[in-house]
Motif scaffolding. Structure first.
Motif, PDB file in Angstrom:
ATOM      1  N   PHE A   1     -35.922  -4.225   6.153  1.00 56.24           N
ATOM      2  CA  PHE A   1     -35.198  -4.553   4.930  1.00 56.24           C
ATOM      3  C   PHE A   1     -36.124  -4.976   3.810  1.00 56.24           C
ATOM      4  O   PHE A   1     -37.235  -5.485   4.033  1.00 56.24           O
ATOM      5  CB  PHE A   1     -34.195  -5.687   5.193  1.00 56.24           C
ATOM      6  CG  PHE A   1     -34.842  -7.034   5.419  1.00 56.24           C
ATOM      7  CD1 PHE A   1     -35.042  -7.912   4.363  1.00 56.24           C
ATOM      8  CD2 PHE A   1     -35.271  -7.419   6.685  1.00 56.24           C
ATOM      9  CE1 PHE A   1     -35.654  -9.150   4.558  1.00 56.24           C
ATOM     10  CE2 PHE A   1     -35.879  -8.649   6.895  1.00 56.24           C
ATOM     11  CZ  PHE A   1     -36.065  -9.517   5.827  1.00 56.24           C
ATOM     12  N   THR A   2     -35.662  -4.778   2.598  1.00 63.67           N
ATOM     13  CA  THR A   2     -36.192  -5.443   1.417  1.00 63.67           C
ATOM     14  C   THR A   2     -35.032  -5.621   0.456  1.00 63.67           C
ATOM     15  O   THR A   2     -34.263  -4.690   0.212  1.00 63.67           O
ATOM     16  CB  THR A   2     -37.357  -4.680   0.763  1.00 63.67           C
ATOM     17  OG1 THR A   2     -37.821  -5.420  -0.384  1.00 63.67           O
ATOM     18  CG2 THR A   2     -36.967  -3.277   0.328  1.00 63.67           C
ATOM     19  N   GLU A   3     -34.880  -6.842  -0.035  1.00 64.18           N
ATOM     20  CA  GLU A   3     -33.730  -7.196  -0.864  1.00 64.18           C
ATOM     21  C   GLU A   3     -34.143  -8.184  -1.950  1.00 64.18           C
ATOM     22  O   GLU A   3     -35.123  -8.908  -1.799  1.00 64.18           O
ATOM     23  CB  GLU A   3     -32.644  -7.856  -0.003  1.00 64.18           C
ATOM     24  CG  GLU A   3     -31.961  -6.935   0.985  1.00 64.18           C
ATOM     25  CD  GLU A   3     -30.956  -6.009   0.325  1.00 64.18           C
ATOM     26  OE1 GLU A   3     -30.510  -6.306  -0.815  1.00 64.18           O
ATOM     27  OE2 GLU A   3     -30.612  -4.989   0.937  1.00 64.18           O
TER      28      GLU A   3
ATOM     29  N   VAL B   1     -37.764 -11.257  -4.324  1.00 63.62           N
ATOM     30  CA  VAL B   1     -37.484 -10.316  -3.228  1.00 63.62           C
ATOM     31  C   VAL B   1     -38.004 -10.852  -1.890  1.00 63.62           C
ATOM     32  O   VAL B   1     -38.946 -11.657  -1.834  1.00 63.62           O
ATOM     33  CB  VAL B   1     -38.098  -8.926  -3.477  1.00 63.62           C
ATOM     34  CG1 VAL B   1     -37.467  -8.273  -4.698  1.00 63.62           C
ATOM     35  CG2 VAL B   1     -39.616  -9.013  -3.640  1.00 63.62           C
ATOM     36  N   SER B   2     -37.381 -10.369  -0.834  1.00 62.20           N
ATOM     37  CA  SER B   2     -37.853 -10.643   0.527  1.00 62.20           C
ATOM     38  C   SER B   2     -37.903  -9.315   1.256  1.00 62.20           C
ATOM     39  O   SER B   2     -37.192  -8.367   0.911  1.00 62.20           O
ATOM     40  CB  SER B   2     -36.910 -11.616   1.248  1.00 62.20           C
ATOM     41  OG  SER B   2     -35.603 -11.085   1.312  1.00 62.20           O
ATOM     42  N   TRP B   3     -38.766  -9.245   2.270  1.00 63.06           N
ATOM     43  CA  TRP B   3     -38.859  -8.021   3.057  1.00 63.06           C
ATOM     44  C   TRP B   3     -39.422  -8.322   4.434  1.00 63.06           C
ATOM     45  O   TRP B   3     -40.036  -9.364   4.665  1.00 63.06           O
ATOM     46  CB  TRP B   3     -39.713  -6.970   2.343  1.00 63.06           C
ATOM     47  CG  TRP B   3     -41.188  -7.272   2.275  1.00 63.06           C
ATOM     48  CD1 TRP B   3     -42.169  -6.816   3.102  1.00 63.06           C
ATOM     49  CD2 TRP B   3     -41.862  -8.083   1.295  1.00 63.06           C
ATOM     50  NE1 TRP B   3     -43.402  -7.284   2.723  1.00 63.06           N
ATOM     51  CE2 TRP B   3     -43.236  -8.067   1.607  1.00 63.06           C
ATOM     52  CE3 TRP B   3     -41.431  -8.819   0.178  1.00 63.06           C
ATOM     53  CZ2 TRP B   3     -44.191  -8.751   0.848  1.00 63.06           C
ATOM     54  CZ3 TRP B   3     -42.375  -9.507  -0.562  1.00 63.06           C
ATOM     55  CH2 TRP B   3     -43.730  -9.468  -0.223  1.00 63.06           C
ATOM     56  N   GLY B   4     -39.156  -7.409   5.353  1.00 64.73           N
ATOM     57  CA  GLY B   4     -39.646  -7.581   6.717  1.00 64.73           C
ATOM     58  C   GLY B   4     -38.755  -6.845   7.697  1.00 64.73           C
ATOM     59  O   GLY B   4     -38.135  -5.830   7.356  1.00 64.73           O
ATOM     60  N   ALA B   5     -38.683  -7.361   8.905  1.00 61.12           N
ATOM     61  CA  ALA B   5     -37.855  -6.776   9.949  1.00 61.12           C
ATOM     62  C   ALA B   5     -37.011  -7.862  10.588  1.00 61.12           C
ATOM     63  O   ALA B   5     -37.281  -9.064  10.430  1.00 61.12           O
ATOM     64  CB  ALA B   5     -38.728  -6.094  11.002  1.00 61.12           C
ATOM     65  N   ALA B   6     -35.979  -7.453  11.295  1.00 62.27           N
ATOM     66  CA  ALA B   6     -35.107  -8.400  11.994  1.00 62.27           C
ATOM     67  C   ALA B   6     -34.564  -7.725  13.239  1.00 62.27           C
ATOM     68  O   ALA B   6     -34.281  -6.526  13.242  1.00 62.27           O
ATOM     69  CB  ALA B   6     -33.967  -8.850  11.094  1.00 62.27           C
TER      70      ALA B   6
ATOM     71  N   ILE C   1     -32.165  -1.260   5.314  1.00 66.94           N
ATOM     72  CA  ILE C   1     -31.354  -1.956   4.309  1.00 66.94           C
ATOM     73  C   ILE C   1     -32.269  -2.297   3.134  1.00 66.94           C
ATOM     74  O   ILE C   1     -33.102  -3.199   3.231  1.00 66.94           O
ATOM     75  CB  ILE C   1     -30.719  -3.231   4.893  1.00 66.94           C
ATOM     76  CG1 ILE C   1     -29.865  -2.901   6.119  1.00 66.94           C
ATOM     77  CG2 ILE C   1     -29.886  -3.942   3.842  1.00 66.94           C
ATOM     78  CD1 ILE C   1     -29.260  -4.116   6.802  1.00 66.94           C
ATOM     79  N   THR C   2     -32.122  -1.565   2.040  1.00 63.41           N
ATOM     80  CA  THR C   2     -32.993  -1.789   0.885  1.00 63.41           C
ATOM     81  C   THR C   2     -32.155  -1.930  -0.378  1.00 63.41           C
ATOM     82  O   THR C   2     -31.509  -0.991  -0.807  1.00 63.41           O
ATOM     83  CB  THR C   2     -34.003  -0.629   0.700  1.00 63.41           C
ATOM     84  OG1 THR C   2     -33.298   0.600   0.517  1.00 63.41           O
ATOM     85  CG2 THR C   2     -34.921  -0.505   1.913  1.00 63.41           C
ATOM     86  N   PHE C   3     -32.171  -3.117  -0.946  1.00 64.68           N
ATOM     87  CA  PHE C   3     -31.486  -3.412  -2.201  1.00 64.68           C
ATOM     88  C   PHE C   3     -30.021  -2.981  -2.157  1.00 64.68           C
ATOM     89  O   PHE C   3     -29.523  -2.329  -3.071  1.00 64.68           O
ATOM     90  CB  PHE C   3     -32.230  -2.755  -3.369  1.00 64.68           C
ATOM     91  CG  PHE C   3     -33.638  -3.266  -3.508  1.00 64.68           C
ATOM     92  CD1 PHE C   3     -33.891  -4.518  -4.050  1.00 64.68           C
ATOM     93  CD2 PHE C   3     -34.712  -2.514  -3.046  1.00 64.68           C
ATOM     94  CE1 PHE C   3     -35.183  -5.007  -4.155  1.00 64.68           C
ATOM     95  CE2 PHE C   3     -36.016  -2.997  -3.134  1.00 64.68           C
ATOM     96  CZ  PHE C   3     -36.248  -4.247  -3.684  1.00 64.68           C
ATOM     97  N   VAL C   4     -29.357  -3.376  -1.065  1.00 63.79           N
ATOM     98  CA  VAL C   4     -27.941  -3.032  -0.922  1.00 63.79           C
ATOM     99  C   VAL C   4     -27.092  -4.229  -0.489  1.00 63.79           C
ATOM    100  O   VAL C   4     -25.918  -4.298  -0.810  1.00 63.79           O
ATOM    101  CB  VAL C   4     -27.773  -1.848   0.056  1.00 63.79           C
ATOM    102  CG1 VAL C   4     -28.172  -2.255   1.469  1.00 63.79           C
ATOM    103  CG2 VAL C   4     -26.360  -1.314   0.059  1.00 63.79           C
TER     104      VAL C   4
END
Length: 208
Positions: free
Chosen positions: A136-138, A200-205, A107-110
């Motif tokens: 993700f990164t958003e 922005v934030s990013w990482g895993a979940a 999930i990237t910028f969506v």
């Protein structure tokens, strides 16, 4: 769909989502995808070249915008990977995959744009295998009230011009509300980017 959304927005989004700071964000997370991969909102295929072919068994590229699908298929063809990608031409609110069938969701910028993000994350949770993950990164709501105030002011116009993109969604809170636990999440303001669009934030979940 009006002419602006059909002919102009796909080009605007493609350019905006491929700036150098955003590409660097993508590079932080996309190579972490492994196994059977589902990319939500693949857009013009901006992430395709970043996948580690040695780690990815199969890629499902989901994208509801016809103009973007055309661009993504062209990108895949240029990279020589068109036959190894299944395109799912639909929204993330109703993912046409079976339960427990995906190892990694990208999930990237969506999430900023998906109309019903709660349904999209519920569907993502449904298709993930036990132990599966989101990378993700958003961009989203800034922690600084001065920036957040301007995000709230600008958002109505921004959404109309940028294909429904929200400036004030809180990615971490959204993932937690959907039943995911964050792993190693980080945040920052992107360099050379207006702060209202650059937090922005990013990482895993993983499923909590």
């Amino acid at each position: 769909m009006n002419p602006w959304e059909r002919y102009v927005v796909p080009h605007l989004i493609s350019c905006a989502c491929a700036t150098r700071p955003i590409m660097k964000q993508r590079e932080k997370v996309v190579p972490e995808a492994e196994g059977v991969v589902l990319e939500l909102g693949c857009g013009a295929g901006t992430n395709f070249a970043m996948y580690d072919a040695g780690k990815v068994d199969h890629l499902y590229a989901l994208e509801p915008a016809p103009g973007m699908v055309v661009k993504a298929k062209r990108t895949a063809s240029e990279l020589g990977i068109g036959k190894s990608i299944d395109f799912l031409e639909t929204g993330a609110e109703n993912i046409p995959l079976t339960n427990n069938s995906v190892d990694t969701a990208v999930i990237t910028f969506v999430l900023c744009t998906i109309p019903d993000w709660k349904s999209a994350l519920a569907e993502t949770k449904r298709v993930l295998k036990p132990g599966g993950k989101i990378v993700f990164t958003e961009h989203g709501l800034a922690p600084d009230e001065g920036v957040a105030k301007w995000q709230r002011r600008v958002e109505p116009v921004w959404k109309a011009l940028a294909g429904g993109c929200h400036l004030t969604r809180d990615t971490g809170a959204m993932l937690r509300e959907a039943g995911f636990a964050l792993e190693g999440a980080e945040t920052m303001y992107l360099p050379n980017t207006p702060k209202i669009a650059g937090y922005v934030s990013w990482g895993a979940a993983r499923i909590a």
